[in-house]
Write a protein that holds these residues in place. Structure first.
Motif, PDB file in Angstrom:
ATOM      1  N   SER A 279       0.796  -1.233   0.000  1.00 44.62           N
ATOM      2  CA  SER A 279       0.000   0.000   0.000  1.00 44.62           C
ATOM      3  C   SER A 279       0.828   1.283   0.000  1.00 44.62           C
ATOM      4  CB  SER A 279      -0.946   0.014   1.207  1.00 44.62           C
ATOM      5  OG  SER A 279      -0.207  -0.098   2.413  1.00 44.62           O
ATOM      6  N   LYS A 280       2.138   1.183   0.216  1.00 41.57           N
ATOM      7  CA  LYS A 280       2.969   2.390   0.256  1.00 41.57           C
ATOM      8  C   LYS A 280       3.058   3.043  -1.113  1.00 41.57           C
ATOM      9  CE  LYS A 280       5.948   0.674   3.988  1.00 41.57           C
ATOM     10  NZ  LYS A 280       7.321   0.277   4.360  1.00 41.57           N
ATOM     11  N   LYS A 281       3.291   4.349  -1.104  1.00 37.64           N
ATOM     12  CA  LYS A 281       3.508   5.070  -2.359  1.00 37.64           C
ATOM     13  C   LYS A 281       4.965   4.843  -2.773  1.00 37.64           C
ATOM     14  CE  LYS A 281       2.976   9.608  -4.515  1.00 37.64           C
ATOM     15  NZ  LYS A 281       2.656  11.042  -4.293  1.00 37.64           N
ATOM     16  N   ILE A 282       5.155   4.119  -3.858  1.00 37.07           N
ATOM     17  CA  ILE A 282       6.486   3.657  -4.236  1.00 37.07           C
ATOM     18  C   ILE A 282       6.890   4.200  -5.601  1.00 37.07           C
ATOM     19  CG2 ILE A 282       7.882   1.601  -4.722  1.00 37.07           C
ATOM     20  CD1 ILE A 282       6.079   0.077  -2.808  1.00 37.07           C
ATOM     21  N   SER A 283       8.143   4.588  -5.704  1.00 35.09           N
ATOM     22  CA  SER A 283       8.739   5.023  -6.961  1.00 35.09           C
ATOM     23  C   SER A 283      10.045   4.260  -7.138  1.00 35.09           C
ATOM     24  CB  SER A 283       9.014   6.530  -6.929  1.00 35.09           C
ATOM     25  OG  SER A 283      10.123   6.806  -6.081  1.00 35.09           O
ATOM     26  N   PRO A 284      10.714   4.373  -8.284  1.00 36.68           N
ATOM     27  CA  PRO A 284      12.030   3.729  -8.427  1.00 36.68           C
ATOM     28  C   PRO A 284      13.004   4.149  -7.331  1.00 36.68           C
ATOM     29  CG  PRO A 284      11.236   4.430 -10.566  1.00 36.68           C
ATOM     30  CD  PRO A 284      10.270   4.973  -9.561  1.00 36.68           C
ATOM     31  N   HIS A 285      12.888   5.401  -6.880  1.00 37.73           N
ATOM     32  CA  HIS A 285      13.811   5.904  -5.867  1.00 37.73           C
ATOM     33  C   HIS A 285      13.615   5.210  -4.522  1.00 37.73           C
ATOM     34  CE1 HIS A 285      16.891   8.942  -6.161  1.00 37.73           C
ATOM     35  NE2 HIS A 285      16.665   9.332  -4.932  1.00 37.73           N
ATOM     36  N   THR A 286      12.417   4.665  -4.294  1.00 34.78           N
ATOM     37  CA  THR A 286      12.150   3.969  -3.039  1.00 34.78           C
ATOM     38  C   THR A 286      13.086   2.771  -2.874  1.00 34.78           C
ATOM     39  OG1 THR A 286       9.819   4.578  -3.322  1.00 34.78           O
ATOM     40  CG2 THR A 286      10.329   2.981  -1.601  1.00 34.78           C
ATOM     41  N   PHE A 287      13.400   2.109  -3.971  1.00 35.62           N
ATOM     42  CA  PHE A 287      14.304   0.958  -3.897  1.00 35.62           C
ATOM     43  C   PHE A 287      15.725   1.414  -3.554  1.00 35.62           C
ATOM     44  CE2 PHE A 287      10.796  -0.558  -6.450  1.00 35.62           C
ATOM     45  CZ  PHE A 287      10.571  -1.821  -5.925  1.00 35.62           C
ATOM     46  N   ARG A 288      16.105   2.574  -4.058  1.00 37.03           N
ATOM     47  CA  ARG A 288      17.424   3.146  -3.728  1.00 37.03           C
ATOM     48  C   ARG A 288      17.493   3.466  -2.229  1.00 37.03           C
ATOM     49  NH1 ARG A 288      21.844   6.221  -5.786  1.00 37.03           N
ATOM     50  NH2 ARG A 288      22.040   8.322  -4.921  1.00 37.03           N
ATOM     51  N   HIS A 289      16.429   4.089  -1.703  1.00 38.97           N
ATOM     52  CA  HIS A 289      16.382   4.387  -0.272  1.00 38.97           C
ATOM     53  C   HIS A 289      16.420   3.101   0.556  1.00 38.97           C
ATOM     54  CE1 HIS A 289      15.863   8.567  -0.966  1.00 38.97           C
ATOM     55  NE2 HIS A 289      14.621   8.514  -1.358  1.00 38.97           N
ATOM     56  N   SER A 290      15.705   2.092   0.087  1.00 36.56           N
ATOM     57  CA  SER A 290      15.659   0.826   0.818  1.00 36.56           C
ATOM     58  C   SER A 290      17.030   0.164   0.825  1.00 36.56           C
ATOM     59  CB  SER A 290      14.621  -0.106   0.182  1.00 36.56           C
ATOM     60  OG  SER A 290      13.350   0.504   0.165  1.00 36.56           O
ATOM     61  N   PHE A 291      17.721   0.213  -0.298  1.00 33.51           N
ATOM     62  CA  PHE A 291      19.080  -0.303  -0.415  1.00 33.51           C
ATOM     63  C   PHE A 291      19.978   0.317   0.654  1.00 33.51           C
ATOM     64  CE2 PHE A 291      23.237   1.060  -2.191  1.00 33.51           C
ATOM     65  CZ  PHE A 291      23.856  -0.171  -2.415  1.00 33.51           C
ATOM     66  N   ALA A 292      19.950   1.659   0.748  1.00 37.26           N
ATOM     67  CA  ALA A 292      20.814   2.354   1.705  1.00 37.26           C
ATOM     68  C   ALA A 292      20.390   2.086   3.147  1.00 37.26           C
ATOM     69  CB  ALA A 292      20.778   3.853   1.417  1.00 37.26           C
ATOM     70  N   THR A 293      19.096   2.073   3.386  1.00 40.18           N
ATOM     71  CA  THR A 293      18.590   1.849   4.745  1.00 40.18           C
ATOM     72  C   THR A 293      18.959   0.455   5.250  1.00 40.18           C
ATOM     73  OG1 THR A 293      16.729   3.330   4.329  1.00 40.18           O
ATOM     74  CG2 THR A 293      16.519   1.828   6.186  1.00 40.18           C
ATOM     75  N   HIS A 294      18.816  -0.543   4.390  1.00 33.96           N
ATOM     76  CA  HIS A 294      19.124  -1.909   4.807  1.00 33.96           C
ATOM     77  C   HIS A 294      20.615  -2.089   5.040  1.00 33.96           C
ATOM     78  CE1 HIS A 294      15.128  -3.361   2.816  1.00 33.96           C
ATOM     79  NE2 HIS A 294      14.943  -2.610   3.887  1.00 33.96           N
ATOM     80  N   LEU A 295      21.450  -1.406   4.246  1.00 35.95           N
ATOM     81  CA  LEU A 295      22.890  -1.441   4.504  1.00 35.95           C
ATOM     82  C   LEU A 295      23.196  -0.838   5.878  1.00 35.95           C
ATOM     83  CD1 LEU A 295      24.515  -0.376   1.090  1.00 35.95           C
ATOM     84  CD2 LEU A 295      24.574  -2.630   2.156  1.00 35.95           C
TER      85      LEU A 295
END
Length: 305
Positions: A239-255
């Motif tokens: 349900s989240k509002k997702i864009s291609p950039h969301t995956f970039r943020h997720s990449f950095a956050t998980h690191l």
């Protein structure tokens, strides 16, 4: 001297002297064109060489009443300041009417992120039995697994992928080059896509080295990537509002959550300043705060009066 003339000169300056990315350059030029329209329609065609601080302040105030976000307002002011600094450097003006402009105070921006579970749901929603599905699977894995911007993703060249050492040479903002490691899993997916899917496409000669192709054999657009992600997100029930950039943020956050050094994350993302990367330390702080509020015994202890 006209607005159009100086805007064109400003565009050339940003492109060749400041090395702005196409997206940032387009935004800055678009902002100044809006100012030009205001000057012509509401200020009796006042030129960029004589427009005053009061004129600019009134313009910003007029825009702010139209319910634009604070971030948009901050960017307008940034664009205007850059334009008038350029006019001073170009000796068109001796003063800078924008020097006293102040942008809105921005709160800390914490980007949306996806959990690993959400990412797996989105990937599970892909029909990998089709060639299109295999391509889209690779797109999601590269966005998340390499932390690329969408503009970087659609420009990846096969010749810039080193499968022996497992890294991608990425050309980012301002034509800055960085080398992003490829996980073995992602590298295997890419090799399978190149061998089994991409090889079937009739490729336009101008795009023979482009990694991700559309059905016409040319490079994909940013819009298509957005639409692919929206369709998969809806299908996965995320349900989240997702864009291609969301995956970039997720990449950095998980690191960050798994203990990666901030400087390493900065290099991986291609941030020119560590300040930009530090937003992820705030994300971790928010997570730690939630843990303390949920589990720390002192948070469950009431003071007896």
């Amino acid at each position: 001297m006209t607005w159009d003339e100086k805007i064109k000169d400003f565009e050339i300056f940003l492109r060749f002297e400041r090395n702005f990315s196409e997206n940032t350059l387009d935004a800055y030029v678009r902002d100044i064109k809006k100012l030009k329209e205001y000057a012509e329609e509401d200020l009796d065609s006042t030129g960029p060489d004589v427009i005053s601080y009061d004129h600019l302040q009134e313009y910003i105030f007029t825009l702010s009443k139209q319910k634009f976000s604070e971030r948009s307002q901050a960017r307008w002011i940034s664009s205007i300041k850059a334009f008038f600094r350029f006019l001073m450097e170009d000796e068109i003006r001796e003063d800078n009417p924008s020097s006293l402009l102040e942008g809105p105070k921005l709160g800390l921006y914490l980007p949306d992120t996806l959990s690993l579970s959400d990412i797996n749901k989105i990937i599970d929603a892909i029909d990998i039995s089709s060639d299109l599905g295999q391509r889209n699977h690779c797109i999601i894995e590269v966005l998340y697994g390499c932390g690329l911007r969408v503009s970087e993703l659609i420009d990846v060249k096969i010749s810039n992928i080193n499968f022996k050492e497992n890294y991608i040479k990425v050309i980012g903002k301002g034509n800055k080059i960085r080398f992003v490691p490829l996980a073995h899993y992602t590298a295997d997916l890419l090799q399978a896509y190149i061998k089994d899917v991409r090889s079937k496409i009739k490729i336009n000669k101008k795009h023979e080295d482009t990694l991700f192709l559309n059905s016409r054999g040319t490079s994909m657009s940013r819009v298509i990537v957005f639409l692919i992600i929206k369709e998969l997100t809806d299908k996965a029930g995320v349900s989240k509002k997702i864009s291609p950039h969301t995956f970039r943020h997720s990449f950095a956050t998980h690191l960050m959550q798994n203990g990666a050094d901030l400087r390493f994350i900065q290099e991986m993302l291609g941030h020119s300043s560590i300040t930009t990367t530090q937003v992820y330390t705030h994300l971790k702080t928010e997570e730690l705060r939630d843990v303390i509020l949920t589990f720390h015994p002192r948070n469950k202890t009431k003071i007896v009066e």
